[in-house]
Structures are given as structure tokens and as C-alpha cells.
Design a protein around this motif. Structure first.
Motif: not given
Length: 234
Positions: A74-75, A81-82, A180-183, A198-200
Motif C-alpha cells: 500500500t505504501a 489490505p482487506l 479495502r473495507l469488508l462490510s 481512507r476507504v478505497e
């Protein structure tokens, strides 16, 4: 009251424009724990505890799969990451209750995150933040016709008292400021964004529908806009 102000009042945070300024936390301990579920699936998680979480509770961050590689990529502009912020549910996670979808979501999340690298944040906020006993009181009210949100307010609580400030603190500590937000819950994304995460992408979970949780899941879709493709909405 705005959502930003509501979160700040609950967690004692300072509002700076549309963002919330949040105190830093630190990792207290980190230990590898082998995980195994009832269906035989197993993996290992790097379980982290923290000092300085704003609500003083014992929340956990569990690094799954190549979580360190995911953060490092990510950097350098790679896929974030999920991450799943998962609210503790004794009845669903431990006892296998079918009145909710928490247990199956936990099982699903661990495998999906382990495949790509990321974090499961296990948050100690039972019953949408109202506690275990109050949640069971709410179940009794649901048995006489109230939905999950109506039951909470009938008991004198908010519809959803969960606060994701500790989740944001943990993510900042492990270097996951982009995720990446699993929701299925839009409020999780909204709160985390206001807390500097930051939610991509929002990634939906599967639909874990049973006869016992159909009304519960429908209320989440109708009342709070959860992205669940229930049969009657498909």
C-alpha cells in the motif's frame, strides 16, 4: 447532531473541520495464534493488543495472511489490505446463534482476509454497543414484534451505539491508513473516513440467511441501508 459530532461526543475526540482528531495508540503485545473453525478451516493470526485506545476496552487487531506485505505494498501504491471491523457477538460467534449472521460473517471474513492479507478487528461492543444483557433484553422485545433497532430504543439505548474510533486507532498503529473495507454497513465506512482512514473500496460479505434471521437482515437493509442482496431485494 451531525454524525461527526455524535462520534466525537461518544469518544471524547476533537472535531477539526469534517475530520476527527484522534489520539495515537501503541501496540502492547503481539502473539501468533493458530485458528480453527468448526468446519475444519484453519489459519494463523497475529493477534495484537493495544495501549491508549480511546474507550479503554480490550479490542484486538488480528493480522491474517501476508498482512505485513499488504501494508508495505500500500505504501508503494499497491492494493490496500482487506479489513473487517467485526463487533463481538457471543451468541453468534461462540454459541452459533442463527438469530444474526455474525458467526458466519466472522468465519467468512477470516478466510477472505487470509487469502489476500489484511486485518480482522475484533471490537468489544456487543449488541451494537449496548452490551450482552441488554442485547438479550432486546431479543425478548423482538420476539413480541419489534425489530432490532426498535428494540434498542425501547430499552433507552441508541439504535446503534457502536464507535469505530478504536478501530481507526488500531489501523493507524499497524500502518493501514488505506484499506479495502469488508462490510455491508455504510456507517462503518463513514465513521472510519471521518477518523482519517481512507476507504478505497467497500467489499460486501456473503448473505447468510436463515429462517431465524430473515427479519433481522431485512431490518438492516430497510433501516440502515446495508448492502445485502436478500431474495426479496434481488
Amino acid at each position: 447532531m451531525t454524525v461527526t459530532r455524535r462520534i466525537a461526543n461518544r469518544a471524547g475526540l476533537h472535531v477539526a473541520g469534517k475530520r476527527l482528531e484522534i489520539a495515537p495508540a501503541t501496540v502492547r503485545t503481539a502473539v501468533t495464534v493458530p485458528l480453527r473453525f468448526g468446519d475444519g478451516y484453519g489459519t494463523a493470526g497475529r493477534v495484537m493488543t493495544f495501549q491508549g485506545l480511546v474507550d479503554g476496552k480490550e479490542h484486538l487487531a488480528i493480522g491474517l495472511g501476508d498482512w505485513e506485505g499488504a501494508v508495505a505494498r500500500t505504501a508503494h501504491g499497491g492494493e490496500p489490505p482487506l479489513v473487517r471491523p467485526h463487533s463481538e457477538c457471543l451468541t453468534g460467534d461462540v454459541l452459533g446463534s442463527e438469530r444474526c449472521d455474525c458467526g458466519p460473517q466472522l468465519r467468512e471474513a477470516v478466510e477472505r482476509i487470509a487469502e489476500v492479507g489484511g486485518f480482522l478487528l475484533y471490537l468489544r461492543q456487543e449488541g451494537r454497543g449496548i452490551g450482552l444483557y441488554a442485547k438479550l433484553d432486546a431479543y425478548a422485545l423482538q420476539d413480541v414484534g419489534l425489530d432490532t433497532y426498535e428494540a434498542n430504543t425501547a430499552l433507552g439505548h441508541g439504535e446503534d451505539e457502536r464507535d469505530y474510533a478504536p478501530a481507526a486507532q488500531m489501523l493507524h498503529v499497524v500502518g493501514a491508513d488505506r484499506i479495502r473495507l469488508l462490510s455491508n454497513n455504510p456507517d462503518k465506512a463513514a465513521q472510519l473516513k471521518r477518523l482519517g482512514v481512507r476507504v478505497e473500496e467497500r467489499v460486501t460479505t456473503g448473505v447468510h440467511l436463515t429462517d431465524a434471521n430473515a427479519r433481522y437482515l431485512a431490518a438492516k437493509v430497510d433501516h440502515t441501508g446495508h448492502t445485502l442482496a436478500l431474495p426479496r431485494f434481488a
